[in-house]
Each structure stands twice: as structure tokens, then as C-alpha cells.
Design a protein around this motif. Structure first.
Motif, PDB file in Angstrom:
ATOM      1  N   SER A  39       0.812  -1.213   0.000  1.00  0.00           N
ATOM      2  CA  SER A  39       0.000   0.000   0.000  1.00  0.00           C
ATOM      3  C   SER A  39       0.849   1.268   0.000  1.00  0.00           C
ATOM      4  CB  SER A  39      -0.922   0.006   1.232  1.00  0.00           C
ATOM      5  OG  SER A  39      -0.158  -0.049   2.419  1.00  0.00           O
ATOM      6  N   GLN A  40       2.170   1.130   0.092  1.00  0.00           N
ATOM      7  CA  GLN A  40       3.056   2.292   0.134  1.00  0.00           C
ATOM      8  C   GLN A  40       4.259   2.029  -0.760  1.00  0.00           C
ATOM      9  OE1 GLN A  40       3.631   4.826   3.784  1.00  0.00           O
ATOM     10  NE2 GLN A  40       5.664   3.891   3.773  1.00  0.00           N
ATOM     11  N   SER A  41       4.223   2.597  -1.979  1.00  0.00           N
ATOM     12  CA  SER A  41       5.281   2.365  -2.956  1.00  0.00           C
ATOM     13  C   SER A  41       6.575   3.057  -2.545  1.00  0.00           C
ATOM     14  CB  SER A  41       4.845   2.883  -4.328  1.00  0.00           C
ATOM     15  OG  SER A  41       4.687   4.299  -4.291  1.00  0.00           O
ATOM     16  N   GLU A  42       7.644   2.760  -3.264  1.00  0.00           N
ATOM     17  CA  GLU A  42       8.935   3.390  -2.986  1.00  0.00           C
ATOM     18  C   GLU A  42       8.854   4.902  -3.214  1.00  0.00           C
ATOM     19  OE1 GLU A  42      13.673   2.989  -4.273  1.00  0.00           O
ATOM     20  OE2 GLU A  42      12.152   1.649  -5.145  1.00  0.00           O
ATOM     21  N   GLU A  43       8.144   5.296  -4.269  1.00  0.00           N
ATOM     22  CA  GLU A  43       7.997   6.724  -4.551  1.00  0.00           C
ATOM     23  C   GLU A  43       7.237   7.424  -3.431  1.00  0.00           C
ATOM     24  OE1 GLU A  43       6.340   9.682  -8.118  1.00  0.00           O
ATOM     25  OE2 GLU A  43       5.843   7.548  -8.117  1.00  0.00           O
ATOM     26  N   LYS A  44       6.165   6.764  -2.952  1.00  0.00           N
ATOM     27  CA  LYS A  44       5.375   7.348  -1.866  1.00  0.00           C
ATOM     28  C   LYS A  44       6.188   7.418  -0.582  1.00  0.00           C
ATOM     29  CE  LYS A  44       1.757   8.381  -2.211  1.00  0.00           C
ATOM     30  NZ  LYS A  44       1.178   9.699  -2.573  1.00  0.00           N
ATOM     31  N   LEU A  45       6.990   6.398  -0.318  1.00  0.00           N
ATOM     32  CA  LEU A  45       7.834   6.409   0.881  1.00  0.00           C
ATOM     33  C   LEU A  45       8.832   7.567   0.821  1.00  0.00           C
ATOM     34  CD1 LEU A  45       8.865   5.213   3.541  1.00  0.00           C
ATOM     35  CD2 LEU A  45      10.390   3.747   2.193  1.00  0.00           C
ATOM     36  N   HIS A  62       4.564  22.776  -4.415  1.00  0.00           N
ATOM     37  CA  HIS A  62       4.999  21.516  -3.816  1.00  0.00           C
ATOM     38  C   HIS A  62       4.623  20.363  -4.744  1.00  0.00           C
ATOM     39  CE1 HIS A  62       5.638  18.269  -0.958  1.00  0.00           C
ATOM     40  NE2 HIS A  62       6.126  19.135  -0.096  1.00  0.00           N
ATOM     41  N   GLN A  63       5.566  19.466  -4.978  1.00  0.00           N
ATOM     42  CA  GLN A  63       5.321  18.389  -5.944  1.00  0.00           C
ATOM     43  C   GLN A  63       4.209  17.436  -5.500  1.00  0.00           C
ATOM     44  OE1 GLN A  63       8.894  16.069  -6.352  1.00  0.00           O
ATOM     45  NE2 GLN A  63       8.910  15.387  -4.227  1.00  0.00           N
ATOM     46  N   ASP A  64       3.894  17.406  -4.219  1.00  0.00           N
ATOM     47  CA  ASP A  64       2.860  16.497  -3.718  1.00  0.00           C
ATOM     48  C   ASP A  64       1.574  17.234  -3.357  1.00  0.00           C
ATOM     49  OD1 ASP A  64       4.803  14.445  -3.865  1.00  0.00           O
ATOM     50  OD2 ASP A  64       5.531  14.947  -1.856  1.00  0.00           O
ATOM     51  N   PHE A  65       1.326  18.380  -3.995  1.00  0.00           N
ATOM     52  CA  PHE A  65       0.192  19.190  -3.549  1.00  0.00           C
ATOM     53  C   PHE A  65      -1.141  18.478  -3.715  1.00  0.00           C
ATOM     54  CE2 PHE A  65       0.153  20.444  -8.050  1.00  0.00           C
ATOM     55  CZ  PHE A  65      -1.197  20.551  -8.328  1.00  0.00           C
ATOM     56  N   GLU A  66      -1.253  17.578  -4.687  1.00  0.00           N
ATOM     57  CA  GLU A  66      -2.513  16.848  -4.854  1.00  0.00           C
ATOM     58  C   GLU A  66      -2.767  15.909  -3.677  1.00  0.00           C
ATOM     59  OE1 GLU A  66      -3.719  16.100  -9.329  1.00  0.00           O
ATOM     60  OE2 GLU A  66      -1.605  15.588  -9.059  1.00  0.00           O
ATOM     61  N   ASP A  67      -1.700  15.288  -3.171  1.00  0.00           N
ATOM     62  CA  ASP A  67      -1.836  14.450  -1.974  1.00  0.00           C
ATOM     63  C   ASP A  67      -2.207  15.304  -0.771  1.00  0.00           C
ATOM     64  OD1 ASP A  67      -1.267  12.146  -3.315  1.00  0.00           O
ATOM     65  OD2 ASP A  67       0.853  12.083  -2.759  1.00  0.00           O
ATOM     66  N   HIS A  68      -1.638  16.503  -0.697  1.00  0.00           N
ATOM     67  CA  HIS A  68      -1.955  17.403   0.409  1.00  0.00           C
ATOM     68  C   HIS A  68      -3.441  17.767   0.389  1.00  0.00           C
ATOM     69  CE1 HIS A  68       2.494  18.967   0.697  1.00  0.00           C
ATOM     70  NE2 HIS A  68       2.373  17.675   0.935  1.00  0.00           N
ATOM     71  N   ILE A  69      -3.975  18.044  -0.803  1.00  0.00           N
ATOM     72  CA  ILE A  69      -5.398  18.361  -0.924  1.00  0.00           C
ATOM     73  C   ILE A  69      -6.237  17.196  -0.419  1.00  0.00           C
ATOM     74  CG2 ILE A  69      -7.279  18.767  -2.573  1.00  0.00           C
ATOM     75  CD1 ILE A  69      -5.258  20.279  -4.324  1.00  0.00           C
TER      76      ILE A  69
END
Length: 407
Positions: A21-27, A289-296
Motif C-alpha cells: 500500500s506504500q510504494s517506494e515513490e510514496k515512501l 509543492h510536488q505532492d500538492f494533490e496528496d496534500h489536498i
């Protein structure tokens, strides 16, 4: 790289795992954030450790081989603190502390420690101490040994350094006392909110470090503390703002974060009440921020948890001055174009176009770019809410000579 101030930082290593459930990129994203959290707390990350596993080891979180590798590294480099990206169970923390013979923290403990640093008012300090005590209670038996060895530093602020000799009964009594104290303050704050009258309430919400406090300062011309660190603002600030003779209340709330500790959500109930009771939400997003969609997504999840996801909302994409995208040579057929290569105009044509022209803004709070458009949009949204509340308001209908001002 994070800019280091001229102070002594604790040498720290951070640990995370790659699962189904947690890929290398996500980690990598999570560890980047954990490193920023560590920096905010006063630590310097000198090494990252990761391991691919189906699920965390119930005894030591990571495997025995990885644990030996971590132990060897911290012994050779004089590392004082090991921080795990996920919350450790009491038994895991006890076992890991015994094996590594150093201070062992998890993400929850780290966030609580930062909150302990940032709490300025008596109420905020009470909320943080309650959250710390609730986190500490099931870990008492495994924490005393390393607490006795480590004095001060990350994770050692608040009750940890003053309650070393306490037992579960005393901590439970302290939790009960803090809850009673918070109930009294909650009641006082509820009365204060009621005394504000029927003015429209607008709340700034968003991920931590997206520029909410900067935006608050620009709109209300106030001096809310601003710093490029996580959770720079902890205490809720409420200001009266007037745009075109239309007054409303604007509140700057604590920033959200992925894996927000449940203890904080519970203890900061009154702070979150500012969001619950708001008529309009300004969801501020750091588009640079490159992860802004996750932040939303994380913010929306927390808003859903506190039953505030159905409120009128304007998406405010901030920091367009800092937005950078990677360009691809037109003749480059090897590189696949991803969202990292999107320009702002291309972003606006994605799912953002479905948000609606009235509900999406692109600004720079620092440079006040597109700020007049922002003020106009907020004014229209507040005005719409105000009209339903005061249908004969003379400020909204200046030509209506015989209107009755019902305020």
C-alpha cells in the motif's frame, strides 16, 4: 537541501518501509516530509533507512537484518535519535529502544514535540500536554529507561521530562485534570464565538506550510507569525476584515498533515471548531509543492472526519511565484510527459477546471500577485452568504433607500 541555522542539531536517522500500500515513490515523499519535520524539531537527518516488506514486523517494525544495519550505523556515527515514519506500538518502541540503545521516536511523537515547541498560549500548551499524556500512557513501561538516559532534545519536551518518575495512575489523573481544564476553556471560547454576532465567518484551512499565515497577514494587515517551517502557527488567530464596507471574520487555523495523530485531533477540538462553525472555507494549497494533490486529499479527509467537508469552499492555489515545472524538448521522444512537466495553464485544464471558475484562484501571497482578483472573489462569496442572512442590508443595497437595516 534544507537551510540550517547556526545551532546545534541532533544527529538523526529516519526509517520507513515499502509495502503493497506504500510504494517506494510514496515512501520517498513521506521521508522527505519526515526530514522536514525533524529539521523543524531541531534535528539533522544524516541517513535514511528503508526496507521492502509485506507488513511491518510486529516486534521491531523492520527486519532483524535491517535493525542490525541501523545499530551499526548509529554506533559508528554517534547518532542520538532514530525516528520511524509510522506510529510504533508500545511493544515495538520498547523492543527497538532495547536493541538500539538510543532515543527512539515515531512520527506521532515527533509531531507532538513540534507542537510542544510551537504552543504559545496556555490553552495551546494544555491541548498539547493532553495529547502527549494520551500518547505516553500506554508506553510508560517501555519509556522510562531511555528517558533516564536522554535529557532534553527532540521528543523530550513537555510531560516527558517532568513526569519520568510518574506511574500510570498519576498520568491518568493528569489526563483527567487536563480534560476538565480544556472543557472550561472550550466553554469560554464557545461563548466568545457566540459574542462575535452574526458576521460571516471565513476560515483558512490547508496543509501545513502552504502560506495560510502569510495570506492572513496580507488580507487582515495583521502580524501573524510566519516561518518556513512546519506548524509555524499553532494558536488560532481571528481577525475582523472589511472588503468594500462588508465586514467578516477571518480565522487562521493550525495546518493539517498526513498521518495527523488522533491525539491531536481530539485535544484540538476547540481549534477545529473554528473550521466547523465557518460559513466559508478558503482551502490554501502550495501549488509549488510536488505532492500538492496528496496534500489536498489529506486536508479533505480531515475535513470529512470533522464533518466540515460540505461547506462552501474556494480553492486558493498559492505560491505561483515559486512554481517550477520541468520542460521537455519537443524532439525528446524518450521522456514521458507527466504532471511534473505541466505549466500552470496546463494544470488549469485538468481536474482544476471542474472546480469551477468561481471556486479556484491562483495567487502569490508574498508578491500579492492576482490579489485583487482574490479579494473580489472572497467579497462575492461572503456577500452571497451575507445576503441570505441580512436580505435588507444597506451596505449591499445602497440604492434601496427605504431598506431596513436589520443588523
Amino acid at each position: 537541501m534544507l537551510e540550517k541555522e547556526n545551532i546545534n542539531f541532533e544527529k538523526t536517522v529516519i526509517v520507513g518501509i515499502i509495502t503493497q500500500s506504500q510504494s517506494e515513490e510514496k515512501l520517498t515523499e513521506y521521508l522527505d516530509e519526515l526530514e522536514f519535520l525533524t529539521f523543524t524539531a531541531g534535528g539533522e537527518v544524516i541517513k535514511r533507512f528503508s526496507q521492502k516488506m509485506e507488513r511491518p514486523n510486529p516486534k521491531t517494525f523492520v527486519g532483524t537484518g535491517k535493525m542490525e544495519e541501523i545499530h551499526t550505523y548509529i554506533a559508528e556515527h554517534g547518532v542520538s535519535t532514530v525516528i520511524f515514519d509510522d506510529e510504533l506500538s508500545p511493544s515495538q518502541q520498547k523492543n527497538i529502544t532495547r536493541l538500539l540503545n538510543c532515543k527512539v521516536l515515531d512520527r506521532t511523537n515527533l509531531i507532538l514535540d513540534i507542537f510542544a515547541q510551537r504552543a504559545e498560549t496556555s490553552y495551546a500548551r494544555t491541548q498539547v500536554e493532553l495529547a502527549q499524556c494520551q500518547y505516553l500512557l500506554p508506553r510508560l513501561s517501555g519509556m522510562w529507561t531511555h528517558l533516564e538516559r536522554q535529557k532534553g532534545g527532540i521528543g523530550m519536551r513537555g510531560p516527558g521530562e517532568t513526569e519520568i518518575e510518574t506511574d500510570r495512575r498519576i498520568v491518568r489523573d493528569r489526563i483527567s485534570l487536563l480534560k476538565d481544564k480544556i472543557k472550561v476553556i472550550d466553554k469560554q471560547m464557545s461563548v466568545q464565538r457566540g459574542n462575535r454576532g452574526a458576521m460571516v465567518r471565513v476560515a483558512l484551512v490547508g496543509y501545513t506550510n502552504v502560506g495560510k499565515s502569510t495570506l492572513m497577514n496580507v488580507i487582515s494587515k495583521s502580524e501573524v507569525f510566519v516561518e518556513n517551517k512546519l506548524f509555524a502557527t499553532l494558536d488560532t488567530t481571528v481577525r475582523k476584515v472589511v472588503i468594500k464596507n462588508l465586514p467578516f471574520l477571518l480565522s487562521d487555523t493550525v495546518g493539517f498533515i498526513r498521518k495527523l495523530p488522533t491525539q491531536l485531533v481530539d485535544s484540538f477540538k476547540s481549534t477545529l471548531d473554528e473550521v466547523r462553525e465557518a460559513d466559508l472555507l478558503l482551502h490554501v494549497v502550495d501549488i509549488s509543492h510536488q505532492d500538492f494533490e496528496d496534500h489536498i486529499e489529506s486536508v479533505n479527509q480531515i475535513l470529512s472526519d470533522i464533518k466540515s467537508d460540505g461547506k462552501p469552499t474556494i480553492m486558493v492555489f498559492n505560491k505561483i511565484d515559486a512554481y517550477k515545472h520541468l520542460t521537455i524538448d519537443q524532439d525528446d521522444l524518450m521522456t514521458e510527459k507527466t504532471t511534473k512537466h505541466y505549466t500552470l495553464e496546463e494544470w488549469k485544464q485538468t481536474w482544476m477546471s471542474n472546480v469551477g471558475a468561481k471556486n479556484a484562484l491562483f495567487i502569490s501571497a508574498v508578491n500579492k500577485e492576482n490579489f485583487e482578483e482574490f479579494r473580489e472573489r472572497v467579497y462575492e462569496a461572503v456577500r452571497e452568504i451575507h445576503i441570505t442572512r441580512f436580505p435588507y442590508n444597506k451596505f449591499l443595497y445602497p440604492d434601496y433607500k427605504d431598506a431596513v437595516d436589520k443588523e
